[in-house]
Write a protein that holds these residues in place. Structure first.
Motif, PDB file in Angstrom:
ATOM      1  N   GLU A  86     -31.444 -28.359  50.086  1.00 52.23           N
ATOM      2  CA  GLU A  86     -32.723 -27.692  49.826  1.00 52.23           C
ATOM      3  C   GLU A  86     -32.702 -26.221  50.243  1.00 52.23           C
ATOM      4  N   VAL A  87     -32.113 -25.915  51.401  1.00 51.35           N
ATOM      5  CA  VAL A  87     -32.027 -24.517  51.848  1.00 51.35           C
ATOM      6  C   VAL A  87     -31.181 -23.714  50.860  1.00 51.35           C
ATOM      7  N   ARG A  88     -30.091 -24.299  50.416  1.00 50.04           N
ATOM      8  CA  ARG A  88     -29.219 -23.612  49.450  1.00 50.04           C
ATOM      9  C   ARG A  88     -29.956 -23.402  48.121  1.00 50.04           C
ATOM     10  N   GLU A  89     -30.658 -24.443  47.628  1.00 53.42           N
ATOM     11  CA  GLU A  89     -31.384 -24.322  46.363  1.00 53.42           C
ATOM     12  C   GLU A  89     -32.552 -23.340  46.459  1.00 53.42           C
ATOM     13  N   GLU A  90     -33.290 -23.396  47.556  1.00 55.41           N
ATOM     14  CA  GLU A  90     -34.481 -22.563  47.696  1.00 55.41           C
ATOM     15  C   GLU A  90     -34.160 -21.101  47.992  1.00 55.41           C
ATOM     16  N   LEU A  91     -33.134 -20.872  48.823  1.00 52.08           N
ATOM     17  CA  LEU A  91     -32.901 -19.515  49.338  1.00 52.08           C
ATOM     18  C   LEU A  91     -31.516 -18.950  49.036  1.00 52.08           C
ATOM     19  N   GLY A  92     -30.635 -19.765  48.491  1.00 49.85           N
ATOM     20  CA  GLY A  92     -29.279 -19.284  48.227  1.00 49.85           C
ATOM     21  C   GLY A  92     -28.439 -19.132  49.478  1.00 49.85           C
ATOM     22  N   LEU A  93     -28.862 -19.762  50.570  1.00 45.46           N
ATOM     23  CA  LEU A  93     -28.129 -19.688  51.842  1.00 45.46           C
ATOM     24  C   LEU A  93     -27.360 -20.978  52.089  1.00 45.46           C
ATOM     25  N   ASP A  94     -26.129 -20.837  52.512  1.00 47.19           N
ATOM     26  CA  ASP A  94     -25.306 -21.990  52.876  1.00 47.19           C
ATOM     27  C   ASP A  94     -25.215 -22.003  54.401  1.00 47.19           C
ATOM     28  N   LEU A  95     -26.199 -22.608  55.034  1.00 45.17           N
ATOM     29  CA  LEU A  95     -26.296 -22.576  56.496  1.00 45.17           C
ATOM     30  C   LEU A  95     -25.541 -23.729  57.146  1.00 45.17           C
ATOM     31  N   ALA A  96     -24.955 -23.450  58.282  1.00 40.52           N
ATOM     32  CA  ALA A  96     -24.380 -24.496  59.132  1.00 40.52           C
ATOM     33  C   ALA A  96     -25.531 -24.981  60.023  1.00 40.52           C
ATOM     34  N   LEU A  97     -26.182 -26.047  59.598  1.00 45.10           N
ATOM     35  CA  LEU A  97     -27.339 -26.541  60.335  1.00 45.10           C
ATOM     36  C   LEU A  97     -26.914 -27.121  61.670  1.00 45.10           C
ATOM     37  N   GLY A  98     -27.743 -26.906  62.668  1.00 47.99           N
ATOM     38  CA  GLY A  98     -27.475 -27.415  64.002  1.00 47.99           C
ATOM     39  C   GLY A  98     -28.133 -28.763  64.240  1.00 47.99           C
ATOM     40  N   ARG A  99     -28.437 -28.997  65.471  1.00 49.44           N
ATOM     41  CA  ARG A  99     -28.924 -30.310  65.894  1.00 49.44           C
ATOM     42  C   ARG A  99     -30.323 -30.608  65.386  1.00 49.44           C
ATOM     43  N   LEU A 100     -30.637 -31.880  65.399  1.00 49.61           N
ATOM     44  CA  LEU A 100     -31.975 -32.345  65.050  1.00 49.61           C
ATOM     45  C   LEU A 100     -32.928 -31.948  66.168  1.00 49.61           C
ATOM     46  N   LEU A 101     -33.998 -31.265  65.808  1.00 51.38           N
ATOM     47  CA  LEU A 101     -34.995 -30.837  66.794  1.00 51.38           C
ATOM     48  C   LEU A 101     -36.157 -31.817  66.894  1.00 51.38           C
ATOM     49  N   LEU A 102     -36.577 -32.360  65.742  1.00 55.72           N
ATOM     50  CA  LEU A 102     -37.804 -33.148  65.733  1.00 55.72           C
ATOM     51  C   LEU A 102     -37.757 -34.229  64.662  1.00 55.72           C
ATOM     52  N   VAL A 103     -38.234 -35.415  65.039  1.00 51.67           N
ATOM     53  CA  VAL A 103     -38.583 -36.477  64.096  1.00 51.67           C
ATOM     54  C   VAL A 103     -40.084 -36.649  64.244  1.00 51.67           C
ATOM     55  N   ASP A 104     -40.816 -36.427  63.144  1.00 51.19           N
ATOM     56  CA  ASP A 104     -42.273 -36.480  63.193  1.00 51.19           C
ATOM     57  C   ASP A 104     -42.768 -37.452  62.128  1.00 51.19           C
ATOM     58  N   TRP A 105     -43.572 -38.429  62.540  1.00 50.59           N
ATOM     59  CA  TRP A 105     -44.160 -39.373  61.604  1.00 50.59           C
ATOM     60  C   TRP A 105     -45.461 -38.789  61.076  1.00 50.59           C
ATOM     61  N   MET A 106     -45.658 -38.937  59.770  1.00 54.78           N
ATOM     62  CA  MET A 106     -46.871 -38.443  59.122  1.00 54.78           C
ATOM     63  C   MET A 106     -47.559 -39.614  58.433  1.00 54.78           C
ATOM     64  N   PRO A 107     -48.850 -39.834  58.678  1.00 56.85           N
ATOM     65  CA  PRO A 107     -49.536 -40.976  58.077  1.00 56.85           C
ATOM     66  C   PRO A 107     -49.796 -40.773  56.582  1.00 56.85           C
ATOM     67  N   THR A 108     -50.139 -41.868  55.896  1.00 54.24           N
ATOM     68  CA  THR A 108     -50.545 -41.800  54.498  1.00 54.24           C
ATOM     69  C   THR A 108     -51.728 -40.841  54.391  1.00 54.24           C
ATOM     70  N   HIS A 109     -51.685 -39.997  53.348  1.00 51.57           N
ATOM     71  CA  HIS A 109     -52.761 -39.021  53.157  1.00 51.57           C
ATOM     72  C   HIS A 109     -52.952 -38.846  51.656  1.00 51.57           C
ATOM     73  N   GLY A 110     -54.060 -39.348  51.142  1.00 46.08           N
ATOM     74  CA  GLY A 110     -54.310 -39.268  49.702  1.00 46.08           C
ATOM     75  C   GLY A 110     -53.268 -40.080  48.949  1.00 46.08           C
ATOM     76  N   VAL A 111     -52.644 -39.464  47.950  1.00 41.04           N
ATOM     77  CA  VAL A 111     -51.635 -40.161  47.147  1.00 41.04           C
ATOM     78  C   VAL A 111     -50.275 -40.196  47.829  1.00 41.04           C
ATOM     79  N   TRP A 112     -50.117 -39.499  48.943  1.00 38.23           N
ATOM     80  CA  TRP A 112     -48.821 -39.396  49.616  1.00 38.23           C
ATOM     81  C   TRP A 112     -48.645 -40.506  50.638  1.00 38.23           C
ATOM     82  N   ARG A 113     -47.514 -41.233  50.523  1.00 40.25           N
ATOM     83  CA  ARG A 113     -47.179 -42.309  51.472  1.00 40.25           C
ATOM     84  C   ARG A 113     -46.878 -41.727  52.845  1.00 40.25           C
ATOM     85  N   ASP A 114     -46.903 -42.593  53.841  1.00 46.05           N
ATOM     86  CA  ASP A 114     -46.487 -42.138  55.153  1.00 46.05           C
ATOM     87  C   ASP A 114     -45.011 -41.741  55.072  1.00 46.05           C
ATOM     88  N   SER A 115     -44.607 -40.863  55.972  1.00 45.57           N
ATOM     89  CA  SER A 115     -43.260 -40.326  55.869  1.00 45.57           C
ATOM     90  C   SER A 115     -42.722 -39.934  57.236  1.00 45.57           C
TER      91      SER A 115
END
Length: 185
Positions: A86-115
């Motif tokens: 996604e970063v490459r497609e959106e911005l043309g950057l080929d980043l060496a991503l680092g560690r996971l910072l956050l896992v965040d749960w999001m509840p169902t909202h309208g037509v969007w499932r929880d995620s």
């Protein structure tokens, strides 16, 4: 991880070999149950900074709020590979991503499932990398580097909380778990 295990970084070939090594899939304990189990959406984004420590935000053409670079994880794609893609497609950057910072749960909202919303450390861009950013014309109206206080009024409240929590995790050198942008620890 042992020396014999290569670091896969979302490599589909490594996953395919791992699946083959696992052998036949586990049998369903009740036939048909796998198709009835809930499915969650997963999104992966990157917390990217400039040399002044400001955060990179993108301006999607399809919604009225700023976002961080990233997007939805596709079927059979790891969250890390999705974030990189996604970063490459959106911005043309080929980043060496680092560690996971956050896992965040999001509840169902309208037509969007929880995620599950994952945020990885996108690192600090050099001036040359900032200059090389090429926003995807069909998806982004632009990008900008902002401190969190300046970005907050232009973010959904849950996104502002989520990015702030990821930034706290970055500073703490930890990985946090949140629920709808609020610390659950």
């Amino acid at each position: 991880m042992t020396d014999e295990q290569p670091h896969h970084r979302g490599d589909p070939a490594v996953f395919a070999a791992d699946l083959q090594a696992d052998g036949e899939p586990e049998a369903e304990f009740n036939p048909g149950i796998a198709g009835r189990l809930p499915r969650k959406n997963v999104a992966a984004g990157a917390l990217v900074r400039d040399g002044e420590g400001r955060l990179l935000f993108v301006d999607p053409t399809y919604k009225p709020f700023l976002e961080i670079p990233g997007g939805m994880v596709e079927d059979d794609e790891s969250p890390l590979a999705a974030c990189h893609r996604e970063v490459r497609e959106e911005l043309g950057l080929d980043l060496a991503l680092g560690r996971l910072l956050l896992v965040d749960w999001m509840p169902t909202h309208g037509v969007w499932r929880d995620s599950l919303q994952l945020i990885f450390d996108g690192g600090t861009l050099s001036p040359a990398q900032v200059h090389a950013i090429e926003p995807a014309d069909d998806e982004l109206g632009g990008f900008e580097f902002l401190d969190l206080a300046a970005a907050e009024p232009r973010l959904r409240p849950s996104k502002a909380r989520r990015v702030a929590l990821a930034y706290q995790a970055l500073l703490a050198g930890e990985t946090f778990y949140g629920e709808f942008g609020r610390s659950a620890q």
